[in-house]
Scaffold this active site. Sequence first.
Site, PDB file in Angstrom:
ATOM      1  CG  ASP A  48      -0.278  -0.114   2.670  1.00  0.00           C
ATOM      2  OD1 ASP A  48       0.827   0.014   2.332  1.00  0.00           O
ATOM      3  OD2 ASP A  48      -1.219  -0.207   3.449  1.00  0.00           O
ATOM      4  CB  CYS A  80     -24.937  -4.710   6.946  1.00  0.00           C
ATOM      5  SG  CYS A  80     -24.023  -4.310   8.242  1.00  0.00           S
TER       6      CYS A  80
END
Length: 363
Positions: free
Chosen positions: A126, A184
């Site tokens: 990353d 959700c």
Amino acid sequence: MKDKIIEISKELNIDLIGFTSVDVFSEVKHAIEIRKGEGDISPFFSLDIEKNTNPLQVWDEAQSIISIGISYKYDLPIGANKSNCGKISRVAWGRDYHIVLMDKMDSLIKAVQKYYPLLEYKAFTDTGFLLDRAIAERSGLGFYGKNGFIIHPLYGSYIFLGHILINHNIKEKEQSISSRCGLCRRCIKCCPTGALGEGQVFHSKKCISYLTQKKEFLTRIERKSIGNHLYGCDVCQEVCPINKEALPSNEKQFYPDSYYVRPSLKEIIEMDNRTFKNVFGSTSAGWRGKKNLQRNAIIVAGNIKGVENLQLLKNTLKDQRWDIRLYAMLSLLEYGDIGKELLEKSLELEDEEFKKKFNIAKA
């Protein structure tokens, strides 16, 4: 070559692997431009829109991308939260994932090169320009959850991602995984600072994980937001139903020493350079430096009030570093009259420049 890569990846204990083209990530380009316009780009992100979205701008010889994922989920009996301890995110419980993933990717390609010696590559975690989550999603490793993480149906979002650009064209029918978040909204509702919003909205500078790594001065709102977090935050992942059922990690390098889960505030604040290097040097929690962790421990000592933490802050007023003393005074303000009395005695010994900074900071 594809079959050989998959075969060797299993031998290296790589949980997930997928392949995608070097086509431009046009949807990512649009998202970055929107966040840039709203001032929501994290300072830790290497912003260069062309390199962020076009693999050929990173390496012009690239023909395909390999995406890998390794689970880091370990459930440990951490016990009740103690007032003299802070929390460290799961991402830093074991060995630094940047090192582990780079070792895995290097080993993978070097093993494949024995069969395909003309294969060349560039591997990234990353810290690279390209977005590892966008690559993983297009490679079929998972779907974007409402918490912004890539979620795999079996491993959840507790997966470290890496990607490899290679100079060989691996034809792959890209099959994305449909979102299973449904209705959700637990991650959005439970985020302590409101960093998450509907439609993949993410206010990076509100995120507790960002605040614990931020080098610049933290306001009182930011200090209170940190709560008992020393490094990172797992709330939006911990409340995810998919994560609760996710498979555990098989990577021993990510198995933590219990110390990393709930370290003592006293030990963090009083830690010398050698101890910091020995304890945190091999974890991702150490990348922002010793003082950053110590600052966070001082803030936690102000957020979780107790006799032991009060004494700890009192001792820290003698620290040679002006900014550490300043944060200790700000944390003492949270203790009411007794804290105010302690810091005022110490403040009298400071110069006018320090007093000016303190008066600005306490507002």
